[in-house]
Design a protein around this motif. Structure first.
Motif, PDB file in Angstrom:
ATOM      1  N   UNK A   1       0.834  -1.198   0.000  1.00  0.00           N
ATOM      2  CA  UNK A   1       0.000   0.000   0.000  1.00  0.00           C
ATOM      3  C   UNK A   1       0.865   1.243   0.000  1.00  0.00           C
ATOM      4  N   UNK A   2       0.392   2.276  -0.670  1.00  0.00           N
ATOM      5  CA  UNK A   2       1.151   3.521  -0.782  1.00  0.00           C
ATOM      6  C   UNK A   2       1.325   4.156   0.588  1.00  0.00           C
ATOM      7  N   UNK A   3       2.571   4.568   0.879  1.00  0.00           N
ATOM      8  CA  UNK A   3       2.822   5.278   2.128  1.00  0.00           C
ATOM      9  C   UNK A   3       2.922   4.361   3.330  1.00  0.00           C
ATOM     10  N   UNK A   4       3.144   3.071   3.136  1.00  0.00           N
ATOM     11  CA  UNK A   4       3.320   2.141   4.249  1.00  0.00           C
ATOM     12  C   UNK A   4       4.489   2.615   5.105  1.00  0.00           C
TER      13      UNK A   4
ATOM     14  N   UNK B   1       9.596   2.304   0.548  1.00  0.00           N
ATOM     15  CA  UNK B   1       9.572   2.729  -0.850  1.00  0.00           C
ATOM     16  C   UNK B   1       9.730   1.564  -1.819  1.00  0.00           C
ATOM     17  N   UNK B   2      10.106   0.398  -1.313  1.00  0.00           N
ATOM     18  CA  UNK B   2      10.269  -0.761  -2.182  1.00  0.00           C
ATOM     19  C   UNK B   2      10.575  -2.003  -1.373  1.00  0.00           C
ATOM     20  N   UNK B   3      10.730  -3.124  -2.078  1.00  0.00           N
ATOM     21  CA  UNK B   3      11.061  -4.395  -1.436  1.00  0.00           C
ATOM     22  C   UNK B   3      12.213  -5.063  -2.168  1.00  0.00           C
ATOM     23  N   UNK B   4      13.052  -5.726  -1.402  1.00  0.00           N
ATOM     24  CA  UNK B   4      14.181  -6.459  -1.953  1.00  0.00           C
ATOM     25  C   UNK B   4      13.721  -7.857  -2.359  1.00  0.00           C
ATOM     26  N   UNK B   5      14.042  -8.279  -3.576  1.00  0.00           N
ATOM     27  CA  UNK B   5      13.695  -9.594  -4.094  1.00  0.00           C
ATOM     28  C   UNK B   5      14.979 -10.363  -4.353  1.00  0.00           C
TER      29      UNK B   5
ATOM     30  N   UNK C   1       7.969   0.682  -5.137  1.00  0.00           N
ATOM     31  CA  UNK C   1       6.530   0.806  -4.992  1.00  0.00           C
ATOM     32  C   UNK C   1       6.059   2.190  -5.427  1.00  0.00           C
ATOM     33  N   UNK C   2       4.809   2.265  -5.849  1.00  0.00           N
ATOM     34  CA  UNK C   2       4.210   3.569  -6.167  1.00  0.00           C
ATOM     35  C   UNK C   2       4.050   4.377  -4.885  1.00  0.00           C
ATOM     36  N   UNK C   3       4.254   5.680  -4.939  1.00  0.00           N
ATOM     37  CA  UNK C   3       4.593   6.504  -6.094  1.00  0.00           C
ATOM     38  C   UNK C   3       6.093   6.644  -6.334  1.00  0.00           C
ATOM     39  N   UNK C   4       6.892   5.846  -5.620  1.00  0.00           N
ATOM     40  CA  UNK C   4       8.347   5.996  -5.664  1.00  0.00           C
ATOM     41  C   UNK C   4       8.973   5.277  -6.857  1.00  0.00           C
TER      42      UNK C   4
END
Length: 306
Positions: free
Chosen positions: A12-15, A31-35, A60-63
């Protein structure tokens, strides 16, 4: 060294890392996740750039807008600020009725036992890189291979991360050599990289791995190949890139597995146990290894995760 399923699935945006209203807390969006190939703490490098594993940061959005990364490819390395989310303090955190994360007052650990000192000697938490720290934040410098735009979304292809799959990313900054590299710096109780152990593989373990590789290739050949395109191709999708990093086995993974085990991920207090079995999960397989009387670590089995 990090992948909580709840966090991994929440895009979700802004988590927020710490969405607390009380004084003393700072709000930080994810802002994102490591895969990555490693989904568990065991086996993950204890410091960045010890093992040249390739992995992906899925923004992740909006980043994830490409304009936010204009100019970043001019830098060879980047700083990553991220969250330790697989330690027991993070899992013990609980949400109040407003959904805010609270941590108990007794969760602070003033001292830790670094594996580098044998797991017995205590030092102050602020003299360590322990995951059990007040902020729950990690900091790593990694090699930036390239910035990819896939399906209109930014993916950062990196190498040398010490994070596991699902690690929340809090911030990204370019590494600037003239100010970030301090040649005369002292490194306390860790002046040099840890010594590597020799790693061998039994013939049966190698055959198990090659069988899994062959099965993997058959599956890919029978499926829609556009779902398995490499990143950088016109037909690549975000899901195909993530799948390759998380589960698709490659011949080169043998070298990666050996390099990870050579770091000796075993707990310090168990490093003298001969023939004791340890299991490291890598992508879609469990890798069993043990210490031989010769001092080598030997890979004894590679089996598909059920």
């Amino acid at each position: 060294m990090s992948g909580d399923n709840a966090l991994e699935g929440d895009k979700s945006e802004g988590n927020a890392l710490e969405d607390c209203t009380s004084e003393g807390y700072h709000h930080a969006p994810i802002i994102g996740y490591h895969r990555a190939p490693l989904s568990q703490k065991f086996g993950a490098p204890r410091q960045p750039n010890l093992v040249a594993l390739t992995s992906v940061i899925e923004m992740l959005a909006p980043y994830n807008t490409p304009t936010a990364f204009v100019g970043l490819e001019a830098f060879s390395h980047i700083w990553l600020s991220w969250q330790f989310h697989h330690n027991y303090l993070s899992k013990a955190s609980h949400a109040n009725k407003n959904g805010h994360i609270n941590k108990t007052q007794d969760s602070f650990r003033a001292q830790v036992r670094p594996p580098r000192l044998g797991g017995n000697e205590k030092i102050g938490v602020f003299a360590s890189r322990s995951m059990y720290r007040p902020s729950g934040l990690g900091l790593s410098v990694v090699k930036l291979e390239r910035v990819e735009v896939v399906e209109g979304r930014v993916l950062l292809i990196i190498r040398g991360a010490d994070m596991i799959d699902g690690t929340p990313i809090i911030d990204i900054k370019p590494y600037v050599a003239y100010s970030d590299a301090v040649i005369e710096a002292k490194s306390g109780f860790a002046p040099t990289a840890p010594a590597l152990l020799d790693v061998t593989m039994t013939e049966s373990a190698y055959e198990q791995f090659m069988t899994l590789i062959n099965v993997e290739q058959v599956k890919i050949g029978q499926s829609d190949k556009t779902n398995h395109q490499d990143v950088g191709t016109k037909n690549a999708t975000v899901s195909s890139v993530v799948c390759k990093m998380q589960s698709q086995l490659l011949i080169s993974d043998i070298d990666s597995i050996k390099a990870l085990i050579a770091q000796d991920p075993r707990p310090a207090y168990r490093r003298t146990e001969i023939n004791a079995a340890f299991v490291m999960r890598y992508k879609s397989v469990d890798v069993s290894f043990q210490l031989l009387e010769s001092g080598q670590l030997q890979i004894t089995a590679i089996v598909e995760v059920n």
